[in-house]
Design an enzyme around this catalytic site. Structure first.
Site, PDB file in Angstrom:
ATOM      1  N   ASP A   1       3.002  47.296   7.749  1.00  0.00           N
ATOM      2  CA  ASP A   1       2.953  47.026   9.182  1.00  0.00           C
ATOM      3  C   ASP A   1       4.030  47.824   9.910  1.00  0.00           C
ATOM      4  O   ASP A   1       5.120  48.060   9.374  1.00  0.00           O
ATOM      5  CB  ASP A   1       3.166  45.523   9.423  1.00  0.00           C
TER       6      ASP A   1
ATOM      7  N   ASN B   1       3.312  50.848  11.945  1.00  0.00           N
ATOM      8  CA  ASN B   1       3.025  52.252  12.256  1.00  0.00           C
ATOM      9  C   ASN B   1       2.997  52.521  13.760  1.00  0.00           C
ATOM     10  O   ASN B   1       3.558  53.516  14.240  1.00  0.00           O
ATOM     11  CB  ASN B   1       1.681  52.669  11.651  1.00  0.00           C
TER      12      ASN B   1
ATOM     13  N   TRP C   1       6.466  52.294  15.287  1.00  0.00           N
ATOM     14  CA  TRP C   1       7.243  53.474  14.897  1.00  0.00           C
ATOM     15  C   TRP C   1       6.888  54.648  15.801  1.00  0.00           C
ATOM     16  O   TRP C   1       7.765  55.365  16.289  1.00  0.00           O
ATOM     17  CB  TRP C   1       6.940  53.808  13.440  1.00  0.00           C
TER      18      TRP C   1
ATOM     19  N   ASN D   1      -8.929  44.137  11.871  1.00  0.00           N
ATOM     20  CA  ASN D   1      -8.512  45.388  12.493  1.00  0.00           C
ATOM     21  C   ASN D   1      -9.619  46.105  13.250  1.00  0.00           C
ATOM     22  O   ASN D   1      -9.357  47.042  14.021  1.00  0.00           O
ATOM     23  CB  ASN D   1      -7.930  46.337  11.442  1.00  0.00           C
TER      24      ASN D   1
END
Length: 262
Positions: free
Chosen positions: A32, A34, A37, A80
């Site tokens: 978790d 991404n 970031w 998702n």
């Protein structure tokens, strides 16, 4: 979530490493962070997913070096699909690219690949490449790499229950014969050890419908590190934390100590 990226050809393809004392046999990771970031760097979400690929490579390599038997990565959950269509499309492209380009490297390094989850939602191309990858690596024994894609723990248990119900309806199984062991054989990963350690990156503290049956007694490890920054040192730190935990499995401290000294 992050699609799997596999070890490159420089990865040592030597014999399976011995399992160190106190090490988990089965490690599961919820990858978790991404998007966060990427956002922190003013980049697109897909750039974050691409950066996460390098973390996958590093962790697969390190897990094999440390003698982990099974490494399960949560690449794409059944929830998702709710994400923006452009992000989902990009993730599917990355997934297919990994299946096309990287599976041979896994095979050369003696790693078996299994994809768990409902494959029916994937394109025929992805489904075909999954089947080829699993067939190619089926007999490898160095480590079992499991990628959970379009997977949900409730889906896993419900699918197992449906198959058992069909067997009861067909007269192949009596309802009274269904117990925990029977369900164990029907859920995903029946031949792997239960999850010993579940790691989640990015500071979130939940398991998000991941391996609900298989993580009954898993130790949970949460880190603030975002997935693209989760390197081999961070993985080693999680393993070291696990080695210092006392796993009681319902027993008292005294019982655990007596069992250890028996």
């Amino acid at each position: 979530m992050t699609p799997p990226q596999l070890p490159d050809s420089r990865f040592d393809s030597g014999p399976t490493a011995p399992v160190e004392s106190g090490m988990p046999r089965h490690v599961a990771i919820i990858m978790d962070g991404n998007n966060r970031w990427a956002k922190a760097r003013g980049l697109s979400g897909i750039r974050g997913h691409r950066a996460g690929v390098e973390a996958v490579r590093a962790v697969i390599r390190r897990a094999a070096e440390r003698g982990i038997e099974t490494l399960t990565l949560f690449a794409f959950s059944s929830e998702n699909w709710k994400r923006p269509k452009s992000e989902v499309s990009a993730l599917m492209e990355l997934f297919l690219m990994a299946l096309k380009r990287e599976v041979r490297k896994l095979h050369d390094n003696g790693i078996r690949l299994t994809i768990i989850g409902d494959r029916s939602a994937f394109s025929s191309s992805i489904q075909n490449h999954i089947a080829r990858a699993e067939a190619l690596t089926r007999h490898n024994t160095r480590m079992h790499l499991v990628v959970a894609a379009n997977y949900g723990g409730r889906w896993d248990i419900a699918s197992a229950a449906r198959r058992l119900a069909e067997r009861v309806a067909a007269g192949e199984l009596a309802a009274d014969d269904i117990d925990e062991q029977t369900i164990d054989r029907e859920v995903c990963l029946p031949d792997d050890a239960p999850v010993d350690l579940c790691i989640r990156t990015s500071g979130e503290k939940r398991i998000s419908n991941f391996l609900l049956w298989q993580m009954t007694y898993a130790e949970l490890y949460f880190t603030q590190t975002l997935w693209p920054d989760f390197d081999r040192a961070a993985f080693d730190q999680a393993l070291d934390d696990f080695r210092h935990r006392q796993r009681r499995f319902g027993m008292t401290d005294e019982q655990v100590e007596a069992h250890r000294n028996a």
